[in-house]
Each structure stands twice: as C-alpha cells, then as structure tokens.
Design a protein around this motif. Sequence first.
Motif, PDB file in Angstrom:
ATOM      1  N   THR A 130      59.704  76.603  43.638  1.00 34.93           N
ATOM      2  CA  THR A 130      60.413  75.372  43.954  1.00 34.93           C
ATOM      3  C   THR A 130      59.753  74.254  43.164  1.00 34.93           C
ATOM      4  N   VAL A 131      60.541  73.578  42.333  1.00 29.80           N
ATOM      5  CA  VAL A 131      60.001  72.606  41.380  1.00 29.80           C
ATOM      6  C   VAL A 131      59.815  71.244  42.039  1.00 29.80           C
ATOM      7  N   ARG A 132      58.594  70.698  41.917  1.00 29.97           N
ATOM      8  CA  ARG A 132      58.323  69.338  42.389  1.00 29.97           C
ATOM      9  C   ARG A 132      57.374  68.660  41.407  1.00 29.97           C
ATOM     10  N   TRP A 133      57.796  67.530  40.864  1.00 26.42           N
ATOM     11  CA  TRP A 133      56.947  66.681  40.034  1.00 26.42           C
ATOM     12  C   TRP A 133      56.767  65.355  40.754  1.00 26.42           C
ATOM     13  N   GLU A 134      55.525  64.871  40.839  1.00 21.09           N
ATOM     14  CA  GLU A 134      55.241  63.694  41.673  1.00 21.09           C
ATOM     15  C   GLU A 134      54.398  62.678  40.907  1.00 21.09           C
ATOM     16  N   ASP A 135      54.521  61.428  41.305  1.00 16.97           N
ATOM     17  CA  ASP A 135      53.585  60.382  40.891  1.00 16.97           C
ATOM     18  C   ASP A 135      52.572  60.213  42.007  1.00 16.97           C
ATOM     19  N   ARG A 136      51.291  60.150  41.653  1.00 17.09           N
ATOM     20  CA  ARG A 136      50.250  60.028  42.681  1.00 17.09           C
ATOM     21  C   ARG A 136      49.259  58.941  42.280  1.00 17.09           C
ATOM     22  N   ASP A 137      48.733  58.260  43.299  1.00 15.28           N
ATOM     23  CA  ASP A 137      47.764  57.183  43.106  1.00 15.28           C
ATOM     24  C   ASP A 137      46.380  57.640  43.565  1.00 15.28           C
ATOM     25  N   TYR A 138      45.359  57.243  42.800  1.00 14.44           N
ATOM     26  CA  TYR A 138      43.980  57.609  43.121  1.00 14.44           C
ATOM     27  C   TYR A 138      43.087  56.384  42.974  1.00 14.44           C
ATOM     28  N   ASP A 139      42.148  56.265  43.907  1.00  3.63           N
ATOM     29  CA  ASP A 139      41.162  55.192  43.882  1.00  3.63           C
ATOM     30  C   ASP A 139      39.830  55.807  43.455  1.00  3.63           C
ATOM     31  N   LEU A 140      39.342  55.428  42.299  1.00  3.99           N
ATOM     32  CA  LEU A 140      38.119  56.034  41.769  1.00  3.99           C
ATOM     33  C   LEU A 140      36.893  55.731  42.619  1.00  3.99           C
ATOM     34  N   ARG A 141      36.963  54.717  43.473  1.00  5.73           N
ATOM     35  CA  ARG A 141      35.848  54.452  44.394  1.00  5.73           C
ATOM     36  C   ARG A 141      35.748  55.540  45.456  1.00  5.73           C
TER      37      ARG A 141
END
Length: 345
Positions: A130-141
């Motif tokens: 099942t195909v899913r492409w996502e945008d994700r946010d990361y906090d380097l702290r």
Amino acid sequence: MRIAAFFIVLVKLLASLLMLMGVVWACGALWFQLAQSVKSGSARGLLLGVWVGVGLYCIYLLWQQRMPKGLLIYGLLLAAILAWWASIQPSNTRKWAPDVARQLSGTVQGDLVQLHNVRNFDWQTDSKATVRWEDRDYDLRQLVSVDMSTSYWMGPAIAHTLVSFGFDDGKSPRRYVTFSVEIRKEQGEQFSAVGGFFKQFEQSLVAADERDILRVRSNMRGEEVYLYSVAMPRAAMRSLFIAYVDKANALVETPQFYHTLFANCTTIVFDMVRRIVPGLPMDWRLLASGYLPQYVDSLGALARPNDFEAIHAAAHINARAKAVRPGEDFSAAIRQGVPQAPLQP
C-alpha cells in the motif's frame, strides 16, 4: 639484441593485456547499456561478438609485425566507444519502480527540518505494498540517537547499509526515520552488481519509516537484518542528518549514477561521516560492506561494555520484527535487547 627482443615481447604482452581489458570492459558497457534499445539478447550477443572479433584481430596484428595498423584500428574503435560512453548521462525522468518513484527532498530552517516524500509503505509481499508518501517535520533539538542497520542478502561480505535517526519529544514514543542509499530502479528492472559498474542505475536516497524499510527486508525478502546503536556526539548526529538532506537535494538537482564499488550505500555514508569526523581511516571493510559493523566497532563507536560478538548477536532483529503485531510500535520492538549507546553531549 636479446635484450631488445625481450623488451619488444614485453611491450607486446603489456599492450595485449591492456587491449584485452578494454575489450572486456567495452563488452560490459555495450551489454548493459544496449539492454533498453536492443531487447534481444542474441542481437546484443552478436554485436558483442563483432567487437570481440575486431579486438582480437587487432591483438593478432600486434604479433604479426603490424603493430601500427592494429593499434590504429583498436584506438579508433575504443575512442568511439568511450565517446559514446561519455554521452550517457544520469536522469531523473524515467519510468521508475513504485518504491523509488518519488525523490526525497528537504528544507532546513534553524533547528526545524521538513522532509518531503518520506516513504511509509505497508508491504504485503516483497513486491506489493500500500503506497504512502508523506511530508514529515523534525526538530533537531530532539535528535537523540543514531542507529546503523546492515541487511545481508548475498553472503557475509555483502550487506546493505541503512542509518536511522531517533527523535524524542519527551511525550510521545520515540520517532525514527531511516535513510537508505539505493539504486533507483526502473519498472521491471532488477538489481545487478555487475550492471552497477556500467551506469545501469541512478542513485536514489530514500527516507522511510522503519516499519517500511526494515520490515520489508526482514519479513518479506528474507534478508538477515542487524541493528546497532552508534555512539555519536549530538552535534555530529545533527550534521549527519543535515548531510543526508543536502545529499537528497543534490540528487534532485543533479542526478548521479550508482556504482557498485565507489558510489554505493556504504561508501556514500562513509564520505558524509568523514566530512563531519575528519581523519577516519580508509578500510577494506568499506568495500566488503558486510563487515562494516566490525569497522565501526574498531573505532569504538558501538555500544559498550559488551564485546562485538555479544553486540552482534543482540543486533539480529528478524525474530523480533516478525513477532510485531499490527498497531504495535515496530521500532521499539526491534530494539528490545539491543545494547544502547549512551547519549553524548
């Protein structure tokens, strides 16, 4: 006179060897690059046969006191093949396989990183998902860990290398994203270690959820997967993460070919780490990537105080990965029993 004759024979032997090596290399280049335009294997074989015949004829001329003619014919043909070879350029616009259909990219604003096209497939078999492409946010702290995975698919000396980054906000379960340098397969294309020497594949940098990219290897493909906790200062973790983002963006701007020895999943990771930690020694285990964990351990970068054999045994995740039930935290489950490197400043 005897010395002169011996020298002439030696020169001819060396020239013959170099010409023969050129014949073999050109055969590989023609075979893999003509596969798209000349579908018939017999037709490609005929073209290769003609080239081999001409190459051997030129070597024959070398030993029949007709060296200038042999070298001229061979040189002109090889120059033509090299010019054709130089004209073959990597591309981002082909009919890609679904798992590499989209390219990873990212934006960095201070401590905040947004990744575009993170893969989060739900694999039912090794080729169906099942195909899913996502945008994700990361906090380097919130970046608190780096883990290295090796996935063995062809004996103990050859493994695919993946790097996972763990983020902890102190509230929800730890989040992981895994980076993997892979071939960018076209539809219907299969990996070939030999083809990787002859511009058959472009490079692809994939960022994915561990349930996707590790599970498909351990549960679907039957590869033996190991997960190691790597000791790194937090500044180095951050720099390595950003290096992956920079690499992804660079591939979007300028596609590059994969190379089985010099631009693969292990050597590219090493190049990025060496920018962060200058002076890392070159080692044969960078080419025999199955032994990369031993190399990392020799640098004192794996969890302690266990010895490597104990770390290696605990790192094997296949049984734990196969036991994970739907809805269970896959990343937490596969790390049970894996020695964890202490968080460094």
